[in-house]
Design a protein around this motif. Sequence first.
Motif, PDB file in Angstrom:
ATOM      1  N   TRP A 143      32.224 -26.857 -81.583  1.00 23.34           N
ATOM      2  CA  TRP A 143      32.753 -26.043 -82.675  1.00 23.34           C
ATOM      3  C   TRP A 143      33.150 -26.883 -83.871  1.00 23.34           C
ATOM      4  O   TRP A 143      33.673 -26.364 -84.854  1.00 23.34           O
ATOM      5  CB  TRP A 143      33.926 -25.208 -82.166  1.00 23.34           C
ATOM      6  CG  TRP A 143      33.467 -24.138 -81.219  1.00 23.34           C
ATOM      7  CD1 TRP A 143      32.323 -23.393 -81.322  1.00 23.34           C
ATOM      8  CD2 TRP A 143      34.119 -23.702 -80.033  1.00 23.34           C
ATOM      9  NE1 TRP A 143      32.240 -22.525 -80.261  1.00 23.34           N
ATOM     10  CE2 TRP A 143      33.314 -22.678 -79.464  1.00 23.34           C
ATOM     11  CE3 TRP A 143      35.300 -24.072 -79.391  1.00 23.34           C
ATOM     12  CZ2 TRP A 143      33.664 -22.016 -78.287  1.00 23.34           C
ATOM     13  CZ3 TRP A 143      35.659 -23.416 -78.230  1.00 23.34           C
ATOM     14  CH2 TRP A 143      34.848 -22.406 -77.687  1.00 23.34           C
ATOM     15  N   ILE A 144      32.930 -28.167 -83.787  1.00 28.26           N
ATOM     16  CA  ILE A 144      33.170 -29.061 -84.919  1.00 28.26           C
ATOM     17  C   ILE A 144      31.837 -29.573 -85.463  1.00 28.26           C
ATOM     18  O   ILE A 144      31.636 -29.666 -86.673  1.00 28.26           O
ATOM     19  CB  ILE A 144      34.070 -30.238 -84.503  1.00 28.26           C
ATOM     20  CG1 ILE A 144      35.441 -29.720 -84.055  1.00 28.26           C
ATOM     21  CG2 ILE A 144      34.226 -31.241 -85.647  1.00 28.26           C
ATOM     22  CD1 ILE A 144      36.345 -30.781 -83.486  1.00 28.26           C
ATOM     23  N   ASP A 145      30.928 -29.880 -84.556  1.00 25.70           N
ATOM     24  CA  ASP A 145      29.610 -30.393 -84.924  1.00 25.70           C
ATOM     25  C   ASP A 145      28.665 -29.223 -85.174  1.00 25.70           C
ATOM     26  O   ASP A 145      28.279 -28.508 -84.248  1.00 25.70           O
ATOM     27  CB  ASP A 145      29.079 -31.271 -83.786  1.00 25.70           C
ATOM     28  CG  ASP A 145      27.781 -31.967 -84.133  1.00 25.70           C
ATOM     29  OD1 ASP A 145      27.134 -31.574 -85.134  1.00 25.70           O
ATOM     30  OD2 ASP A 145      27.395 -32.893 -83.400  1.00 25.70           O
ATOM     31  N   THR A 146      28.286 -29.015 -86.423  1.00 26.22           N
ATOM     32  CA  THR A 146      27.427 -27.878 -86.773  1.00 26.22           C
ATOM     33  C   THR A 146      26.016 -28.011 -86.214  1.00 26.22           C
ATOM     34  O   THR A 146      25.259 -27.040 -86.212  1.00 26.22           O
ATOM     35  CB  THR A 146      27.349 -27.706 -88.299  1.00 26.22           C
ATOM     36  OG1 THR A 146      26.862 -28.921 -88.891  1.00 26.22           O
ATOM     37  CG2 THR A 146      28.720 -27.380 -88.877  1.00 26.22           C
ATOM     38  N   GLU A 147      25.674 -29.201 -85.735  1.00 24.09           N
ATOM     39  CA  GLU A 147      24.380 -29.368 -85.089  1.00 24.09           C
ATOM     40  C   GLU A 147      24.391 -28.790 -83.673  1.00 24.09           C
ATOM     41  O   GLU A 147      23.339 -28.566 -83.084  1.00 24.09           O
ATOM     42  CB  GLU A 147      24.002 -30.858 -85.025  1.00 24.09           C
ATOM     43  CG  GLU A 147      23.768 -31.495 -86.381  1.00 24.09           C
ATOM     44  CD  GLU A 147      22.591 -30.875 -87.104  1.00 24.09           C
ATOM     45  OE1 GLU A 147      21.542 -30.671 -86.459  1.00 24.09           O
ATOM     46  OE2 GLU A 147      22.726 -30.578 -88.307  1.00 24.09           O
ATOM     47  N   LEU A 148      25.576 -28.565 -83.133  1.00 25.50           N
ATOM     48  CA  LEU A 148      25.692 -28.025 -81.784  1.00 25.50           C
ATOM     49  C   LEU A 148      25.853 -26.505 -81.794  1.00 25.50           C
ATOM     50  O   LEU A 148      25.134 -25.795 -81.098  1.00 25.50           O
ATOM     51  CB  LEU A 148      26.882 -28.670 -81.067  1.00 25.50           C
ATOM     52  CG  LEU A 148      26.769 -30.161 -80.764  1.00 25.50           C
ATOM     53  CD1 LEU A 148      28.055 -30.666 -80.113  1.00 25.50           C
ATOM     54  CD2 LEU A 148      25.576 -30.452 -79.856  1.00 25.50           C
ATOM     55  N   PHE A 149      26.811 -26.009 -82.554  1.00 31.06           N
ATOM     56  CA  PHE A 149      27.101 -24.577 -82.588  1.00 31.06           C
ATOM     57  C   PHE A 149      26.961 -24.075 -84.014  1.00 31.06           C
ATOM     58  O   PHE A 149      27.512 -24.661 -84.944  1.00 31.06           O
ATOM     59  CB  PHE A 149      28.512 -24.308 -82.055  1.00 31.06           C
ATOM     60  CG  PHE A 149      28.889 -22.854 -81.972  1.00 31.06           C
ATOM     61  CD1 PHE A 149      28.620 -22.120 -80.831  1.00 31.06           C
ATOM     62  CD2 PHE A 149      29.518 -22.225 -83.043  1.00 31.06           C
ATOM     63  CE1 PHE A 149      28.978 -20.779 -80.748  1.00 31.06           C
ATOM     64  CE2 PHE A 149      29.874 -20.878 -82.976  1.00 31.06           C
ATOM     65  CZ  PHE A 149      29.605 -20.159 -81.820  1.00 31.06           C
ATOM     66  N   ASP A 150      26.244 -22.972 -84.192  1.00 32.92           N
ATOM     67  CA  ASP A 150      25.954 -22.432 -85.515  1.00 32.92           C
ATOM     68  C   ASP A 150      26.870 -21.238 -85.787  1.00 32.92           C
ATOM     69  O   ASP A 150      26.541 -20.100 -85.460  1.00 32.92           O
ATOM     70  CB  ASP A 150      24.481 -22.014 -85.562  1.00 32.92           C
ATOM     71  CG  ASP A 150      24.007 -21.677 -86.962  1.00 32.92           C
ATOM     72  OD1 ASP A 150      24.827 -21.220 -87.769  1.00 32.92           O
ATOM     73  OD2 ASP A 150      22.802 -21.859 -87.232  1.00 32.92           O
ATOM     74  N   ALA A 151      28.019 -21.498 -86.389  1.00 37.63           N
ATOM     75  CA  ALA A 151      28.996 -20.434 -86.635  1.00 37.63           C
ATOM     76  C   ALA A 151      28.472 -19.352 -87.587  1.00 37.63           C
ATOM     77  O   ALA A 151      28.670 -18.156 -87.321  1.00 37.63           O
ATOM     78  CB  ALA A 151      30.296 -21.035 -87.164  1.00 37.63           C
ATOM     79  N   ALA A 159      38.305 -41.409 -78.300  1.00 38.74           N
ATOM     80  CA  ALA A 159      36.865 -41.179 -78.075  1.00 38.74           C
ATOM     81  C   ALA A 159      36.426 -39.910 -78.795  1.00 38.74           C
ATOM     82  O   ALA A 159      35.343 -39.867 -79.400  1.00 38.74           O
ATOM     83  CB  ALA A 159      36.570 -41.088 -76.585  1.00 38.74           C
ATOM     84  N   PHE A 160      37.240 -38.870 -78.740  1.00 38.87           N
ATOM     85  CA  PHE A 160      36.906 -37.606 -79.376  1.00 38.87           C
ATOM     86  C   PHE A 160      36.856 -37.744 -80.885  1.00 38.87           C
ATOM     87  O   PHE A 160      35.880 -37.336 -81.541  1.00 38.87           O
ATOM     88  CB  PHE A 160      37.940 -36.553 -78.969  1.00 38.87           C
ATOM     89  CG  PHE A 160      37.737 -35.218 -79.612  1.00 38.87           C
ATOM     90  CD1 PHE A 160      36.672 -34.408 -79.234  1.00 38.87           C
ATOM     91  CD2 PHE A 160      38.620 -34.750 -80.574  1.00 38.87           C
ATOM     92  CE1 PHE A 160      36.481 -33.153 -79.825  1.00 38.87           C
ATOM     93  CE2 PHE A 160      38.444 -33.502 -81.169  1.00 38.87           C
ATOM     94  CZ  PHE A 160      37.361 -32.712 -80.772  1.00 38.87           C
ATOM     95  N   LEU A 161      37.873 -38.349 -81.457  1.00 37.77           N
ATOM     96  CA  LEU A 161      37.909 -38.492 -82.923  1.00 37.77           C
ATOM     97  C   LEU A 161      36.782 -39.389 -83.419  1.00 37.77           C
ATOM     98  O   LEU A 161      36.256 -39.175 -84.521  1.00 37.77           O
ATOM     99  CB  LEU A 161      39.262 -39.039 -83.362  1.00 37.77           C
ATOM    100  CG  LEU A 161      40.468 -38.115 -83.143  1.00 37.77           C
ATOM    101  CD1 LEU A 161      41.748 -38.777 -83.657  1.00 37.77           C
ATOM    102  CD2 LEU A 161      40.262 -36.763 -83.799  1.00 37.77           C
ATOM    103  N   SER A 162      36.407 -40.380 -82.638  1.00 38.32           N
ATOM    104  CA  SER A 162      35.324 -41.273 -83.050  1.00 38.32           C
ATOM    105  C   SER A 162      34.001 -40.534 -83.162  1.00 38.32           C
ATOM    106  O   SER A 162      33.116 -40.932 -83.935  1.00 38.32           O
ATOM    107  CB  SER A 162      35.184 -42.448 -82.078  1.00 38.32           C
ATOM    108  OG  SER A 162      34.650 -42.019 -80.846  1.00 38.32           O
ATOM    109  N   ARG A 163      33.863 -39.432 -82.436  1.00 37.98           N
ATOM    110  CA  ARG A 163      32.643 -38.633 -82.514  1.00 37.98           C
ATOM    111  C   ARG A 163      32.560 -37.821 -83.797  1.00 37.98           C
ATOM    112  O   ARG A 163      31.495 -37.304 -84.134  1.00 37.98           O
ATOM    113  CB  ARG A 163      32.540 -37.690 -81.301  1.00 37.98           C
ATOM    114  CG  ARG A 163      32.532 -38.386 -79.955  1.00 37.98           C
ATOM    115  CD  ARG A 163      31.999 -37.495 -78.855  1.00 37.98           C
ATOM    116  NE  ARG A 163      32.842 -36.398 -78.442  1.00 37.98           N
ATOM    117  CZ  ARG A 163      33.705 -36.441 -77.430  1.00 37.98           C
ATOM    118  NH1 ARG A 163      33.863 -37.571 -76.747  1.00 37.98           N
ATOM    119  NH2 ARG A 163      34.433 -35.383 -77.099  1.00 37.98           N
ATOM    120  N   HIS A 164      33.666 -37.685 -84.483  1.00 39.92           N
ATOM    121  CA  HIS A 164      33.702 -36.775 -85.631  1.00 39.92           C
ATOM    122  C   HIS A 164      34.142 -37.451 -86.917  1.00 39.92           C
ATOM    123  O   HIS A 164      34.503 -36.793 -87.877  1.00 39.92           O
ATOM    124  CB  HIS A 164      34.616 -35.587 -85.304  1.00 39.92           C
ATOM    125  CG  HIS A 164      34.149 -34.821 -84.104  1.00 39.92           C
ATOM    126  ND1 HIS A 164      32.992 -34.071 -84.119  1.00 39.92           N
ATOM    127  CD2 HIS A 164      34.664 -34.722 -82.851  1.00 39.92           C
ATOM    128  CE1 HIS A 164      32.814 -33.526 -82.927  1.00 39.92           C
ATOM    129  NE2 HIS A 164      33.802 -33.916 -82.130  1.00 39.92           N
TER     130      HIS A 164
END
Length: 204
Positions: free
Chosen positions: A96-104, A198-203
């Motif tokens: 829900w943060i990465d638009t490449e994963l979920f298309d809101a 680890a989570f923040l580094s992804r974003h």
Amino acid sequence: MKKALATKNRATRETWIDAAYTLFVNEGIEAVKVMPLAKTLNLTRTGFYWHFKDLSELHDAIIDIWQTRNTGIILERCAMPAQSLCGALLNLIDCWIDTELFDAPLDLAIRNWARNDARLQAIVDQSDDDRLTAVKQLFERFGKTGDAAHYRALTVILTQTGYYSMQVSEPRLQRAIAGCHYAEIFAGEAPTQLEIDAFLSRHR
């Protein structure tokens, strides 16, 4: 002239679907018609029927994209291996943060369409059930059962739905930082600093 027409007709099925997706997300299902698509693509109406028997087949292709891209990714992320409940939740919050994963925008457009289409509404209802079940099972993997799992899962789903239905816009890193707080609220325990880093580094 015949050669030029043949070239136009050789546009791929994906070309039409991509154009239909853009029109749909931006203008709604009423805009997804053969002639506007052909004009947008500088193709012929006849070219459309090389790939689709009718407009409803194209509409179904849009629904298939939604089911794969949005419902499919939620199920996939919920099933990912994790060492803790917070870690599992952060795997889900990624999508829900990465638009490449979920298309809101696609999710919102589908729900708007379903309000006037009983067949699609039934598909959406089943998809929502599948999403809720997947998130509930995520909690169950880490010891939450019954109502504790159900209402935590429902809160996760409704929180995210609220974000895009209200069209909340914020920088990606800010959303990720918020995601760490949401994970703590959903889980009832704080993620470790290692999990947060680890989570923040992804974003970033």
